[in-house]
Design an enzyme around this catalytic site. Structure first.
Site, PDB file in Angstrom:
ATOM      1  N   ARG A  81       0.858  -1.179   0.000  1.00  0.00           N
ATOM      2  CA  ARG A  81       0.000   0.000   0.000  1.00  0.00           C
ATOM      3  C   ARG A  81       0.896   1.232   0.000  1.00  0.00           C
ATOM      4  O   ARG A  81       1.663   1.438   0.938  1.00  0.00           O
ATOM      5  CB  ARG A  81      -0.906  -0.001   1.240  1.00  0.00           C
ATOM      6  N   HIS A 125      -3.041  10.950   0.618  1.00  0.00           N
ATOM      7  CA  HIS A 125      -2.501  10.766   1.969  1.00  0.00           C
ATOM      8  C   HIS A 125      -1.926  12.124   2.413  1.00  0.00           C
ATOM      9  O   HIS A 125      -0.732  12.256   2.650  1.00  0.00           O
ATOM     10  CB  HIS A 125      -1.460   9.647   1.991  1.00  0.00           C
ATOM     11  N   GLU A 170      -7.654   8.523   6.053  1.00  0.00           N
ATOM     12  CA  GLU A 170      -7.981   9.217   7.293  1.00  0.00           C
ATOM     13  C   GLU A 170      -8.482  10.645   7.117  1.00  0.00           C
ATOM     14  O   GLU A 170      -7.815  11.598   7.523  1.00  0.00           O
ATOM     15  CB  GLU A 170      -6.756   9.218   8.226  1.00  0.00           C
ATOM     16  N   ASN A 298      -7.511   1.844   9.847  1.00  0.00           N
ATOM     17  CA  ASN A 298      -6.216   2.052  10.503  1.00  0.00           C
ATOM     18  C   ASN A 298      -6.456   2.041  11.995  1.00  0.00           C
ATOM     19  O   ASN A 298      -7.265   2.829  12.509  1.00  0.00           O
ATOM     20  CB  ASN A 298      -5.603   3.403  10.116  1.00  0.00           C
ATOM     21  N   TYR A 300      -4.566   2.136  15.756  1.00  0.00           N
ATOM     22  CA  TYR A 300      -3.370   2.297  16.582  1.00  0.00           C
ATOM     23  C   TYR A 300      -3.658   2.173  18.079  1.00  0.00           C
ATOM     24  O   TYR A 300      -2.904   1.545  18.792  1.00  0.00           O
ATOM     25  CB  TYR A 300      -2.700   3.657  16.301  1.00  0.00           C
ATOM     26  N   GLU A 368      -3.568  -0.055   8.154  1.00  0.00           N
ATOM     27  CA  GLU A 368      -2.422   0.367   8.953  1.00  0.00           C
ATOM     28  C   GLU A 368      -2.589  -0.151  10.376  1.00  0.00           C
ATOM     29  O   GLU A 368      -3.691  -0.136  10.920  1.00  0.00           O
ATOM     30  CB  GLU A 368      -2.298   1.904   9.056  1.00  0.00           C
TER      31      GLU A 368
HETATM   32  C1  GBH Z   1      -1.494   7.245  10.681  1.00  0.00           C
HETATM   33  O1  GBH Z   1      -2.384   8.083  11.379  1.00  0.00           O
HETATM   34  C2  GBH Z   1      -1.105   7.874   9.376  1.00  0.00           C
HETATM   35  O2  GBH Z   1      -1.953   7.432   8.334  1.00  0.00           O
HETATM   36  C3  GBH Z   1       0.328   7.632   8.985  1.00  0.00           C
HETATM   37  O3  GBH Z   1       0.680   8.485   7.931  1.00  0.00           O
HETATM   38  C4  GBH Z   1       1.217   7.815  10.188  1.00  0.00           C
HETATM   39  O4  GBH Z   1       2.577   7.710   9.872  1.00  0.00           O
HETATM   40  C5  GBH Z   1       0.824   6.763  11.208  1.00  0.00           C
HETATM   41  O5  GBH Z   1      -0.502   6.978  11.578  1.00  0.00           O
HETATM   42  C6  GBH Z   1       1.640   6.792  12.488  1.00  0.00           C
HETATM   43  O6  GBH Z   1       1.389   7.954  13.212  1.00  0.00           O
HETATM   44  O7  GBH Z   1       0.223  12.825  18.588  1.00  0.00           O
HETATM   45  O8  GBH Z   1      -0.233  11.473  20.507  1.00  0.00           O
HETATM   46  O9  GBH Z   1      -1.566  13.446  20.069  1.00  0.00           O
HETATM   47  C7  GBH Z   1      -2.882   7.550  12.589  1.00  0.00           C
HETATM   48  C8  GBH Z   1      -3.880   8.476  13.265  1.00  0.00           C
HETATM   49  C9  GBH Z   1      -4.192  10.458  14.460  1.00  0.00           C
HETATM   50  C10 GBH Z   1      -2.586   8.889  15.218  1.00  0.00           C
HETATM   51  C11 GBH Z   1      -3.561  11.546  15.300  1.00  0.00           C
HETATM   52  C12 GBH Z   1      -1.955   9.957  16.063  1.00  0.00           C
HETATM   53  C13 GBH Z   1      -2.311  11.969  17.306  1.00  0.00           C
HETATM   54  C14 GBH Z   1      -1.927  11.379  18.615  1.00  0.00           C
HETATM   55  N1  GBH Z   1      -3.210   9.473  14.052  1.00  0.00           N
HETATM   56  N2  GBH Z   1      -2.938  10.932  16.465  1.00  0.00           N
HETATM   57  S1  GBH Z   1      -0.811  12.350  19.522  1.00  0.00           S
END
Ligand code: GBH
Length: 457
Positions: A81, A125, A170, A298, A300, A368
């Site tokens: 991807r 993106h 996103e 995605n 996390y 992701e």
């Molecule tokens: C993804 O976003 C992105 O698609 C990708 O490009 C990026 O590299 C990857 O995550 C890793 O970060 O900074 O602790 O306040 C994930 C969604 C939304 C996660 C905003 C982090 C902020 C948290 N992101 N969020 S913080």
């Protein structure tokens, strides 16, 4: 230790992959006619990026794409991807096509196909052409129209080899982090403008789904949403209400129109006085909610939401990010180097929650999922192996129609406002030289993929 972690058996045809994005890996921002994007501009703003860096060189994948393809091939994944940079293809966002920009992706796609690696192409993106931002960016509807035209140009060129398209990555982050929180490009802190941006991103998605199906009848089209279960940090009713507000802003603002064809209950109330939502037009929801071939998720972390005072008491002056919620930490929950809670069960909740709420839910890809380390070393990364194994197990348990899993990321890369500190890669990148070194997690995954046995075989 990590010898004991395994990947679950998945059905035949399950897609194993790794993911990247253009601005985070390519570099070569002024080469072969590429126009500037909002990230080139934003990175120059003092204080915007933690280490003062930018994507100017990044992993130099614009020149080292062959190495990247070899790494994917060596890993033994089924799919890659990556994203296409809109300003490489259309330097001002619309108008004349920049042939050399398109040729870069043409070569990449050819190389992937030669190795039998299936390209999953993200069309957006976060790298909006700066020229479009200069006339309003995602705040204005024209940008959605331009996006669909750009997608058409890309599909006309790559559509004979690319069958899997992701319209947006996103839209929550593009709109709410970019136009409301201001931590991402274009760095605005707006109320109405940010909500308009979110809506126009979704309109752009809908127009693009239609455009792709028109130029490429067999195209499989989806969108990628970042979803985080929002759970109350404490037992108080106020925290429950805060979690609900977070869920509305972060998840349901996007899932409900895309998968259910309507904005969620409570959304207008959440933003009463902030915006009259006058950017919505008749017919938009039918467009946005048109059936998809798949949903990209995605995942996390989960958010532990606590009630907090609004930063701006006057709704008319309030950003759309200011919803009276604070992200709390939970005692006993392990966190990554970035302080993100590690809760694989949150992926299970996300997937089962979608299946429960949307009867016609399309097949899902986890597009992701990954973990960052702040230390620089190339070698051992046991926490990454464990993270992958536990999230995969949670996804497999969910029982949803899961078709694939993409690890974020193939490579260490430019981590947006955090610069080059956080390293998400299966492969270490030495930025001064561009040298790539696979980590233990890469070798672990390679070995597991090589001897995978699909369910039922
Ligand atoms: C993804 O976003 C992105 O698609 C990708 O490009 C990026 O590299 C990857 O995550 C890793 O970060 O900074 O602790 O306040 C994930 C969604 C939304 C996660 C905003 C982090 C902020 C948290 N992101 N969020 S913080």
């Amino acid at each position: 230790m990590t010898g004991s972690y395994d990947i679950p058996a998945m059905p035949d045809g399950f897609v194993w992959g790794a993911a990247t994005a253009a601005y985070q890996i390519e570099g070569a921002v002024a080469e072969d006619g590429r126009g500037p994007s909002i990230w080139d501009t934003f990175c120059r703003r003092p204080g915007a990026v933690a280490d003062g860096s930018s994507g100017e060189v990044a992993c130099d994948s614009y020149h080292r794409w062959c190495d990247d393809v070899d790494l994917l091939d060596g890993l033994g994944v089924d799919a890659y991807r990556f994203s296409v940079a809109w300003p490489r293809v259309l330097p001002t966002g619309h108008g004349t096509v920049n042939k050399p920009g398109l040729e870069y992706y043409d070569r990449l796609v050819d190389a992937l196909c030669e190795k039998g690696i299936r390209p999953f192409v993200t069309l957006y993106h976060w790298d909006l052409p700066q020229a479009l931002e200069d006339v309003g960016g995602w705040r204005v509807r024209d940008t959605a129209e331009h996006f669909a035209d750009y997608a058409t140009v890309v599909a006309e060129r790559l559509g004979d080899r690319v069958h899997d398209w992701i319209t947006l990555n996103e839209p929550y982050v593009s709109s709410m982090v970019g136009y409301a929180e201001g931590r991402h490009a274009p760095g605005a802190t707006e109320g109405h403008g940010a909500l308009a941006a979110a809506h126009h991103l979704l309109v752009g998605h809908g127009l693009t789904v239609r455009a792709l199906r028109a130029v490429q009848p067999g195209a499989r089209v989806g969108i990628t949403l970042n979803l985080s279960p929002a759970v109350p940090a404490g037992d108080a009713e106020a925290d429950r209400a805060a979690a609900d507000r977070m869920d509305l802003m972060l998840n349901r603002q996007f899932t409900d129109p895309v998968l259910g064809g309507s904005y969620p209950d409570g959304f207008e109330r959440l933003y009463a006085g902030v915006s009259d939502l006058s950017f919505r037009r008749d017919g938009d929801l039918a467009l946005i909610g048109a059936p998809l071939d798949f949903l990209g998720v995605n995942y996390y972390y989960r958010i532990h939401a606590a009630d907090a005072p609004y930063e701006q008491p006057d709704p008319a002056l309030r950003s759309a990010f200011d919803i009276g919620v604070r992200s709390a930490t939970r005692a006993g929950v392990p966190v990554t180097d970035l302080g993100w809670p590690i809760e694989p069960h949150g992926l299970y909740e996300t997937l089962t929650g979608l299946a429960g709420r949307f009867p016609g839910l399309p097949p899902i890809y986890v597009t992701e999922n990954g973990v960052a380390q702040l230390r620089e070393e190339p070698g051992a990364d046991p926490e990454r192996i464990r993270f992958i194994a536990e999230h995969l197990a949670a996804a497999a348990r969910s029982g949803v129609d899961l078709r694939g899993y993409f690890y974020w990321s193939l490579l260490d890369n430019f981590e947006w406002a955090r610069g080059y500190g956080p390293r998400f890669g299966l492969v270490h990148v030495d930025y001064p030289t561009g040298e790539r070194t696979p980590r233990a997690s890469y070798h672990w995954l390679r070995e597991r993929l090589a001897r995978r046995t699909p369910i039922g075989s």
